[in-house]
Design an enzyme around this catalytic site. Structure first.
Site, short mmCIF file in Angstrom:
data_model
loop_
_atom_site.label_atom_id
_atom_site.label_comp_id
_atom_site.label_asym_id
_atom_site.label_seq_id
_atom_site.Cartn_x
_atom_site.Cartn_y
_atom_site.Cartn_z
CB SER A 300 -0.87 0.02 1.26
OG SER A 300 -0.15 0.55 2.36
CG ASP A 301 1.85 5.75 -1.17
OD1 ASP A 301 2.83 5.70 -0.38
OD2 ASP A 301 1.80 6.58 -2.10
CD1 TRP A 302 2.23 7.52 5.60
CD2 TRP A 302 4.37 6.84 5.51
NE1 TRP A 302 2.81 7.84 6.79
CE2 TRP A 302 4.13 7.43 6.77
CE3 TRP A 302 5.64 6.35 5.23
CZ2 TRP A 302 5.11 7.56 7.74
CZ3 TRP A 302 6.62 6.48 6.20
CH2 TRP A 302 6.35 7.07 7.43
N GLY A 303 0.12 4.74 4.75
CA GLY A 303 -1.13 5.03 5.46
C GLY A 303 -2.37 5.00 4.58
CB SER A 304 -2.99 4.31 0.99
OG SER A 304 -2.54 2.99 0.85
#
Ligand code: NOJ
Length: 764
Positions: A300-304
Site C-alpha cells: 500500500s502507499d503510506w497510510g493509504s
C-alpha cells in the site's frame, strides 16, 4: 548419472521437508530454506505450512523505521510497540531504516528472536540515487537515453544496496499531463510510449539480471493507478478519468514493468471511479493479478489503508483492513491495519485465509528470490558500505547523466556556447550557489550542501572574469522533506548589486527557478512562473544587459513566456543531482553539446493545463471562417504549448529527409535520412509519431511510436529505420481489448512532436 544423483538429492530434501513439517524445527527449516536446489515454490509452501495466522499476517505488515519519516506519522507508531511486534515475527518489512548498522540491528531481531527467523525486506525511496544523486527522474527522461537511465538506476541500486537496502519504491511510472502536480518531477512525463521504455530501463537497472546478487535490489512500479491524474494538479486529489485514458495512457508503463520482471507494485492514494486504489479489487485483482498475471506483491502507499476512512469508503480501521485485503493489497505500509485487525477478520470469516496465504506467499517468494533466506545479512557488510558510498564511479555516472538531461530551449545571437576567454561574466541568482537544491526532493540519505553549484562549476573555467551576485532568494525559511516551503519571497534588496554586476558584464548567466523542495510530494502549485521576485529580477537585469543566458532549475514545466520572448538563450537544467554545476558549466561552455528533449509540454499559461501533445482533434479543431468564434480555442491564448513535447535544440543543426515507407505483411517499415547540417558533432533524438486517421475509438492527433538517439559528426548523414508492428498501430478499446483496425495512418518523422515531415500508409 548426474540426473539420477540430483533426483536422489531432491528426494532427500523432500523427506527432510516432510520431517520438518512435523517438527516445525527452526534449524531444519533454515537448512531447507538455504538449500539452493529446492524450488522456491516448495520452500515457500513449506514455510507457510509452519506459520501461524499471526505470523503470516506479520509478513504483510510494514513499519517505518525509527528515524526518517516520509509521510504523516501515525499516532500509535511508537518504537516500543514496533520492537515488540518485530520480536513476535509480526513485521515482514521495514522502510526508512538505512545504513548497515541500523539495518543489521532490526534484521538480527527478525532472524534471532522470532520463532521462524524470517528475514525482513528493507524498503527505501531510492528514486534517483541514494547518497550520490542523479538528476530527478523527469530530467533523466529528457535524455531519452535508455542505456544511461538504466545505468543510473543500476548505480543507485548498488550504492543503496551497500547501505543495506534491498527494495526501492521506484520507478514511479505515473503519466502526468499536469505541471501543477509537484510529483511530475518523479515520473517520465506525459507520454505512455516514452514512459514505458523508461519504466523498463529503470526496472532492469534496479533489479539487474540476478536479484540474488548483493548489488541488485527489488523495484516497485508505483502508484497503481491514475495518481498522475489528480484533479487540478492537487496532490492526493480525486481522479476521474475515462476507460480509454486508463487503458491507453495510464496502464501501458505499468504493463511494461511487468514485462521487465518487476517484483512489486505500490498502490496509490487516489480513488478511481469512487473506489480508493488501496481498496480497489478491479485494479489489484482483476487487472494486475489476473489479467496481467503479476506474481509479485502489492504494497500500500503510506497510510493509504487508514486514509480510506477519510475517503468515506471504510467506516474504521478494521473495515479498511477488510477491504484492502480482499481487494489485493498484500502489504500494509504504516496503517497498522493488518497487524491490528486482520487476524480477527479471518476468524470472523470476513477475509478468507487463502487470501492471507496468497499475500504471504507472494512476499516470501520475493524474499527467497533476493537470497535473504540463504544469507539474511548479505546486504550488510560494513566494509563494502564504506568503500561503496559516494564512490567516484557514481559521481562520474551522475555527471554524464546530468549533461544528457539538459535541454537547450532557445539560443539566439549564438550566445551559447560561451567564449572561454576574455569575457566578463556575471552570474546571478540564489540557485547559482545553492548546493542543496540540485539534489531535488527525494534525497533523504544525501547530505545537505553536497551538490556542485553552478558557481563552482563555472569557476573551473578560468579564462573569463566571473562575478557573482545573488539578486534574490528563491524561498524563505526551512526547506526539507516534510516542511511546507514558503514561496512568498518579497525581499528585493539584492537587486541593486545584481544590476551593478550585470552592467559591467559581456554576458549575464541567471540561474532561476524552483528550489528542490518546491516540487515533489505535496508540493502542488497554481502559479507556474518563477517563484518569488525572480521574474522581476530577470526583467530588471534585462533592462541593463540584454545578453542573458537563463538557466532554469525546476522540477516541472514552468510558464516562462516573457523569458521566451525576450531572453536570447534559455537552458533547461532541472535539478540535476550531485554533479549539477559541473554539468551546467560544461554545457554552457560547449564542452558538451546538449541533446535533451522535453518529456512534458511547457504551457504558456496555467489555464491551458492539462496540455499534452497527444490530444484528440475534437469535432471543431479549425477556425471556421474569419472571426467566427465556434471552434475549440481560447479567447486569450493560443492552444499550443510554449515548448512542445519532444522539443530541444543543439549547438548543431539537423535535417530530416528522404522519408520512405514499405508495407511488409502487417508491418510498416519506415526509413529516412538524418543529417547533421552544422559544424559540431552532436546527438539528436529522432522521433516517429503515428496518427490513426479513422478508428472506432478516436485516436490522438499524434502518438510517439519510436525514437532513436543518434550521434552524428558534422555533415554526416545516417539512414534511420523503424518497423511499426501491430503493437505500435493498435490500441485498447473500452473493454480493455487490444485491437488493430485497418485503414489510413499518417506517419511523422522529426526532432519534436510538432514535426511536419509526414507520409501516409494504408493498413489492410
Ligand atoms: C508516499 C509516497 O506516495 C510513495 O511514493 C513513497 O514511496 C512512500 N510515501 C514511502 O516513502
Amino acid at each position: 548419472m548426474r540426473k539420477k544423483s540430483s533426483n536422489i538429492f531432491i528426494l532427500s530434501v523432500i523427506l527432510l521437508l516432510m520431517a520438518c513439517m512435523k517438527t516445525g524445527n527452526k534449524k531444519e527449516l533454515a537448512i531447507i530454506n538455504k538449500a539452493p536446489s529446492v524450488f522456491i515454490k516448495e520452500k515457500v509452501n513449506n514455510l507457510l505450512s509452519q506459520m501461524t495466522l499471526e505470523e503470516k499476517i506479520g509478513q504483510m505488515n510494514q513499519y517505518n523505521g525509527f528515524w526518517d519519516v516520509t509521510g504523516p506519522s501515525p499516532k500509535d507508531g511508537d518504537a516500543a510497540k514496533k520492537y515488540e511486534h518485530l520480536k513476535k515475527g509480526w513485521v515482514g518489512s521495514m522502510l526508512n531504516v538505512r545504513g548497515v548498522k541500523n539495518i543489521r540491528a532490526v534484521q538480527k531481531i527478525a532472524i534471532e528472536d522470532t520463532r521462524l527467523g524470517i528475514p525482513l525486506i528493507i524498503g527505501f525511496d531510492v528514486i534517483h540515487g541514494y547518497k550520490t544523486l542523479s538528476p530527478i527522474p523527469l530530467a533523466e527522461a529528457a535524455s531519452w537515453d535508455l542505456d544511461a537511465i538504466k545505468k543510473s538506476a543500476q548505480m543507485a541500486a548498488e550504492e543503496a544496496a551497500s547501505a543495506g537496502i534491498n527494495w526501492t519504491f521506484a520507478p514511479m511510472v505515473d503519466i502526468s499531463r499536469d505541471a501543477r502536480w509537484g510529483r511530475a518531477m518523479e515520473g517520465a512525463g506525459e507520454d505512455p510510449y516514452l514512459g514505458s521504455k523508461i519504466a523498463i530501463a529503470r526496472v532492469e537497472g534496479f533489479q539487474g539480471d540476478d536479484l540474488s546478487k548483493h548489488h541488485t535490489i527489488v523495484a516497485c512500479a508505483k502508484h497503481f493507478a491514475g495518481y498522475g491524474f489528480s484533479e487540478s494538479g492537487r496532490d492526493y486529489n480525486t481522479v476521474d478519468i475515462g476507460t480509454s485514458t486508463l487503458y491507453n495512457i495510464v496502464f501501458p508503463p505499468f504493463q511494461a514493468t511487468i514485462d521487465a520482471g518487476v517484483k512489486t507494485f505500490m498502490n496509490s492514494f487516489n480513488e478511481l471511479n469512487g473506489i480508493p486504489a488501496t481498496g480497489n479489487t478491479y485494479l489489484q485483482r482483476d487487472i494486475l493479478k489476473e489479467k496481467w498475471n503479476f506474481d509479485g506483491f502489492v504494497v500500500s502507499d503510506w497510510g493509504s489503508m487508514t486514509e480510506m476512512i477519510a475517503h468515506g469508503h471504510a467506516k474504521d480501521l478494521k473495515h479498511a483492513a477488510e477491504i484492502s485485503a480482499n481487494a489485493g493489497s498484500d502489504m500494509d505500509m504504516e496503517s497498522y491495519a493488518y497487524v491490528n485487525e486482520l487476524a480477527n477478520l479471518v476468524r470472523e470469516g470476513k477475509v478468507k485465509e487463502n487470501l492471507i496465504d496468497d499475500a504471504a506467499r507472494r512476499i516470501l517468494t520475493v524474499k527467497f528470490e533476493l537470497g535473504l533466506f540463504e544469507d539474511p545479512y548479505k546486504y550488510l557488510d560494513e566494509k563494502r558500505e564504506k568503500e561503496t558510498i559516494g564512490n567516484q564511479k557514481f559521481h562520474k555516472a551522475s555527471l554524464e547523466m546530468a549533461k544528457k538531461s539538459i535541454v537547450l530551449l532557445k539560443n539566439k545571437k549564438n550566445l551559447l556556447p560561451l567564449k572561454k576567454k576574455g569575457q566578463k561574466i556575471a552570474l546571478i541568482g540564489a540557485l547559482a550557489t545553492d548546493k542543496t537544491s540540485p539534489l531535488g526532493n527525494w534525497r533523504i540519505a544525501a547530505e545537505d550542501n553536497s551538490a556542485v553549484s553552478v558557481l563552482e562549476g563555472m569557476q573551473k573555467y578560468k579564462g573569463n572574469k566571473l562575478t557573482y551576485s545573488k539578486g534574490a532568494d528563491v524561498s524563505i525559511g526551512k526547506t526539507d522533506f516534510i516542511t511546507e516551503v514558503k514561496l512568498n519571497v518579497s525581499d528585493k534588496s539584492g537587486f541593486k548589486k545584481a544590476i551593478a554586476v550585470a552592467k559591467k558584464a559581456d554576458v549575464v548567466v541567471m540561474v532561476l527557478g524552483e528550489h528542490g523542495f518546491q516540487s515533489g510530494e505535496g508540493r502542488s502549485r497554481t502559479e507556474l512562473g518563477l517563484p518569488g521576485v525572480q521574474q522581476e529580477l530577470l526583467e530588471t537585469v534585462f533592462k541593463v544587459n540584454k545578453n542573458i543566458v537563463l538557466v532554469l532549475n525546476n522540477g516541472r514545466p514552468l510558464t516562462i513566456n516573457w523569458a521566451d520572448k525576450n531572453i536570447p538563450a534559455i537552458v533547461e537544467a532541472w535539478q540535476l543531482g550531485s554533479q549539477s554545476g559541473n554539468a551546467i558549466a560544461e554545457v554552457l561552455y560547449g564542452d558538451y553539446n546538449p541533446s535533451g528533449k522535453l518529456p512534458m509540454s511547457f504551457p504558456r499559461n496555467v489555464g491551458q493545463i492539462p496540455i499534452y501533445y497527444n490530444y484528440k482533434n475534437t469535432g471543431r479543431p479549425n477556425l471556421p471562417g474569419p472571426d467566427v468564434v465556434f471552434w475549440s480555442h481560447y479567447q486569450d491564448e493560443k492552444n499550443t504549448p510554449l515548448y512542445p513535447f519532444g522539443y530541444g535544440l543543439s549547438y548543431t543543426t539537423f535535417r530530416y529527409s528522404n522519408l520512405k515507407t514499405t508495407m511488409l505483411d502487417k508491418k510498416v517499415k519506415v526509413s529516412f535520412d538524418l543529417t547533421n547540417t552544422g559544424h559540431l558533432k552532436g546527438k539528436e533524438v529522432a522521433q516517429l509519431y503515428v496518427r490513426d486517421l479513422v478508428a472506432s475509438i478516436t485516436r490522438p492527433v499524434r502518438e510517439l511510436k519510436g525514437f532513436e538517439l543518434v550521434e552524428l559528426k558534422s555533415k554526416e548523414t545516417k539512414k534511420i529505420e523503424f518497423t511499426l508492428t501491430n503493437k505500435e498501430l493498435g490500441f485498447y478499446n473500452n473493454s480493455g481489448k487490444f485491437i488493430v483496425e485497418p485503414g489510413s495512418f499518417k506517419i511523422f518523422i522529426g526532432g519534436s512532436s510538432t514535426t511536419s515531415l509526414e507520409t501516409q500508409v494504408e493498413l489492410k
